[in-house]
Design an enzyme around this catalytic site. Structure first.
Site, short mmCIF file in Angstrom:
data_model
loop_
_atom_site.label_atom_id
_atom_site.label_comp_id
_atom_site.label_asym_id
_atom_site.label_seq_id
_atom_site.Cartn_x
_atom_site.Cartn_y
_atom_site.Cartn_z
N TYR A 224 0.76 -1.40 -0.02
CA TYR A 224 0.02 -0.02 -0.03
C TYR A 224 0.91 1.05 -0.01
O TYR A 224 0.83 2.06 -0.93
CB TYR A 224 -0.84 0.05 1.40
N LYS B 222 1.52 4.01 -2.77
CA LYS B 222 1.12 5.48 -2.58
C LYS B 222 2.06 6.47 -2.99
O LYS B 222 1.92 7.45 -3.25
CB LYS B 222 0.59 5.45 -1.15
N1 LIG Z 1 -8.68 5.70 6.19
C1 LIG Z 1 -7.26 6.23 6.31
O1 LIG Z 1 -6.80 6.10 7.69
C2 LIG Z 1 -6.58 6.85 5.42
C3 LIG Z 1 -5.52 7.59 5.76
C4 LIG Z 1 -4.74 8.15 4.75
C5 LIG Z 1 -5.15 8.22 3.68
N2 LIG Z 1 -5.99 7.22 3.29
C6 LIG Z 1 -6.60 7.54 1.76
O2 LIG Z 1 -7.68 8.03 1.55
C7 LIG Z 1 -8.41 7.40 0.52
C8 LIG Z 1 -9.61 6.86 0.85
O3 LIG Z 1 -9.71 5.83 1.79
P1 LIG Z 1 -10.77 5.27 2.57
O4 LIG Z 1 -10.26 4.85 3.98
O5 LIG Z 1 -11.88 6.25 2.52
O6 LIG Z 1 -11.12 4.08 2.05
P2 LIG Z 1 -12.35 3.20 1.20
O7 LIG Z 1 -11.78 1.82 0.96
O8 LIG Z 1 -13.50 3.24 2.23
O9 LIG Z 1 -12.54 3.77 -0.08
C9 LIG Z 1 -11.99 3.67 -1.12
C10 LIG Z 1 -12.82 3.69 -2.47
O10 LIG Z 1 -12.09 3.38 -3.51
C11 LIG Z 1 -12.98 2.44 -4.33
N3 LIG Z 1 -12.09 1.73 -5.33
C12 LIG Z 1 -11.08 0.93 -5.22
N4 LIG Z 1 -10.57 0.36 -6.14
C13 LIG Z 1 -11.44 1.17 -7.25
C14 LIG Z 1 -10.98 1.02 -8.65
N5 LIG Z 1 -10.50 0.05 -9.22
N6 LIG Z 1 -11.84 1.66 -9.43
C15 LIG Z 1 -12.80 2.63 -8.70
N7 LIG Z 1 -12.88 2.60 -7.45
C16 LIG Z 1 -12.05 1.89 -6.63
C17 LIG Z 1 -13.39 1.61 -3.29
O11 LIG Z 1 -14.72 0.98 -4.05
C18 LIG Z 1 -13.73 2.37 -2.28
O12 LIG Z 1 -15.12 3.07 -2.34
C19 LIG Z 1 -7.50 6.36 0.04
O13 LIG Z 1 -6.65 7.02 -1.08
C20 LIG Z 1 -6.64 5.91 1.15
O14 LIG Z 1 -5.16 5.55 0.77
C21 LIG Z 1 -6.74 6.67 3.89
C1 LIG Z 2 -4.30 -4.43 16.53
C2 LIG Z 2 -3.99 -3.19 17.07
C3 LIG Z 2 -2.77 -3.02 17.43
C4 LIG Z 2 -4.61 -1.81 16.62
C5 LIG Z 2 -5.79 -1.93 15.89
C6 LIG Z 2 -6.19 -0.48 15.05
C7 LIG Z 2 -5.40 -0.50 13.79
C8 LIG Z 2 -6.25 -1.45 12.81
C9 LIG Z 2 -5.36 0.77 13.32
C10 LIG Z 2 -4.46 1.64 14.27
C11 LIG Z 2 -3.76 2.92 13.43
C12 LIG Z 2 -4.34 2.72 12.00
C13 LIG Z 2 -3.64 3.20 10.68
C14 LIG Z 2 -4.09 2.64 9.47
C15 LIG Z 2 -4.85 1.45 9.34
C16 LIG Z 2 -5.36 1.16 10.61
C17 LIG Z 2 -4.67 1.22 11.96
C18 LIG Z 2 -3.37 0.34 11.77
C19 LIG Z 2 -3.43 3.19 7.93
C20 LIG Z 2 -2.20 2.39 8.09
C21 LIG Z 2 -4.40 3.23 7.04
C22 LIG Z 2 -3.73 3.62 5.78
C23 LIG Z 2 -3.41 5.10 5.85
O1 LIG Z 2 -2.91 5.40 4.76
C24 LIG Z 2 -2.33 5.18 7.11
C25 LIG Z 2 -2.19 6.70 7.39
O2 LIG Z 2 -1.07 7.09 7.09
O3 LIG Z 2 -2.87 7.25 7.62
C26 LIG Z 2 -2.91 4.78 8.25
C27 LIG Z 2 -2.36 4.89 9.81
C28 LIG Z 2 -2.91 4.36 10.92
#
Ligand SMILES: NC(=O)c1ccc[n+]([C@@H]2O[C@H](COP(=O)([O-])OP(=O)(O)OC[C@H]3O[C@@H](n4cnc5c(N)ncnc54)[C@H](O)[C@@H]3O)[C@@H](O)[C@H]2O)c1
Ligand SMILES: CC(C)CCC[C@@H](C)[C@H]1CC[C@H]2C3=C(CC[C@]12C)[C@@]1(C)CC[C@H](O)[C@@H](C(=O)O)[C@@H]1CC3
Length: 346
Positions: free
Chosen positions: A144, A148
């Site tokens: 991932y 990214k």
């Molecule tokens: N959740 C976090 O903590 C976090 C932190 C930092 C960055 N991000 C970034 O934020 C963005 C959104 O994350 P999220 O947590 O809402 O995830 P999410 O999984 O809820 O949303 C991602 C969406 O992308 C869609 N998708 C995946 N593959 C696709 C494809 N091939 N074509 C079209 N759509 C597609 C999925 O169906 C989904 O609806 C991502 O780019 C993720 O990398 C998330």
């Molecule tokens: C099993 C335990 C030790 C903890 C359970 C919680 C975890 C599942 C989350 C705590 C911090 C989270 C996190 C992400 C995923 C879920 C956790 C590990 C990311 C790696 C998801 C992808 C994002 O891009 C990252 C970011 O830079 O924000 C998230 C970092 C924190």
């Protein structure tokens, strides 16, 4: 003669708009008077003011109708970070993002806002108040993160101030809030299996957790401040709650809020990290025979036991960003939104 329709400035597209962040972004954009085209591989809701286009972002022909006559595109689609499907990450985050950039350029889109991640600089060591000039990690901890990084580079390099596509990347960290499919559900599942009794390390490591509405606010500010003469062009920006918190205090607040016990017993960080590495190797080796996914992956253990918080001063300076929802308020709204995950819920 063909007349080109001038795209309305209150029209935009959200790629990944069915997801957790995407849907919150769509809802806020509607509130602010935008009409929104959602492009996603799945449709998860219906809303007035939203037109859905279902398709894979790697398919330019499928993308075109959603991006046509749209001046502003948000790209927040990605495979789930927990997946270990390297080919899928490469295809969607890297090749798919190239396709998105090409489609935007061909269709005359003016601005592309990418949701990147603060993790692009994280490699398992402490980061304290990290600024955007920290170099990308040369040792990404998972596929991932690896993709990214490539994705962010592609989008930022595509920025063309001479009348072409303008781009900016938002790097949120640890997004949480109602409907999050990841952080709270995994935490509760781990607690229900009796595995959330332990604190990894001494428990004093500070981390950013960012309420989803603040992340949305950062995206919209970035879109509205992105102009050829603005400093945002081709730059990444951290968006955080600006309130680093001890990782284990955050986990405890969510767990206790949902009726579970807070973790109490300490385990040495290096021991748990070593065990996680071993389990991960075992899972890899046994993959052809049995499929098992360890909860405590090396990445999760590292995130749970190190400092990783970032400065959002650049976003404050260049786009007037300020978090709208405090951590306390965000945690209480999140906890209330998960009645089905409460301790004892059927
Ligand atoms: N959740 C976090 O903590 C976090 C932190 C930092 C960055 N991000 C970034 O934020 C963005 C959104 O994350 P999220 O947590 O809402 O995830 P999410 O999984 O809820 O949303 C991602 C969406 O992308 C869609 N998708 C995946 N593959 C696709 C494809 N091939 N074509 C079209 N759509 C597609 C999925 O169906 C989904 O609806 C991502 O780019 C993720 O990398 C998330
Ligand atoms: C099993 C335990 C030790 C903890 C359970 C919680 C975890 C599942 C989350 C705590 C911090 C989270 C996190 C992400 C995923 C879920 C956790 C590990 C990311 C790696 C998801 C992808 C994002 O891009 C990252 C970011 O830079 O924000 C998230 C970092 C924190």
């Amino acid at each position: 003669m063909t007349t080109r329709v001038r795209p309305s400035s209150k029209r935009c597209a959200v790629i990944g708009g069915s997801g957790f962040l995407g849907r919150h972004l769509v809802e806020k954009l509607l509130e602010r008077g935008y009409s929104v085209a959602v492009f996603d591989i799945r449709q998860s809701y219906e809303l007035p003011g939203v037109t859905f286009y279902q398709g894979d972002l790697c398919d330019k022909e499928a993308l075109r109708p959603a991006l046509k006559d749209v001046p502003l595109v948000f790209h927040c689609a990605s495979p789930a970070p927990a997946s270990d499907d390297r080919a899928l990450f490469q295809r969607v985050n890297v090749q798919g993002t190239c396709t998105v950039i090409q489609a935007c350029t061909e269709l005359g889109v003016q601005k592309l806002v990418l949701t990147s991640s603060a993790s692009v600089v994280y490699e398992g060591a402490d980061i304290k108040n990290g600024t955007e000039d920290i170099p990308y990690t040369a040792k990404p901890m998972d596929y991932y993160t690896e993709t990214k990084i490539e994705q962010e580079k592609l989008v930022l390099q595509a920025c063309d101030k001479e009348g072409g596509l303008l781009t900016v990347a938002i790097r949120p960290h640890g997004i949480f809030g109602p409907r999050d499919p990841q952080l709270v559900p995994i935490l509760v599942d781990t607690a229900r299996r009796g595995k959330m009794k332990f604190i990894i390390g001494d428990g004093t490591n500070l981390v950013d957790f960012t309420f989803v509405e603040n992340v949305v606010h950062g995206h919209i500010l970035a879109a509205e401040h992105l102009r050829p003469e603005s400093p945002l062009c081709g730059k990444p920006y951290h968006i955080t709650n600006d309130e680093p918190i001890r990782f284990w205090d955050f986990m405890s607040k969510v767990l206790v809020g949902l009726g579970y016990a807070a973790p109490r017993y300490h385990l040495p960080y290096m021991l748990v990290y070593g065990l996680a590495m071993l389990l991960w190797l075992l899972a890899m080796l046994l993959r052809p025979l049995v499929a098992f996914k360890p909860t405590f992956t090396p990445m999760r253990v590292a995130l749970a036991g190190t400092h990783h918080y970032y400065s959002c001063e650049a976003a404050k300076r260049d786009m007037g960003y300020k978090p709208l929802v405090s951590l306390t308020e965000g945690i209480s709204r999140t906890v209330e939104s998960y009645p089905h995950l409460r301790h004892g819920a059927p």
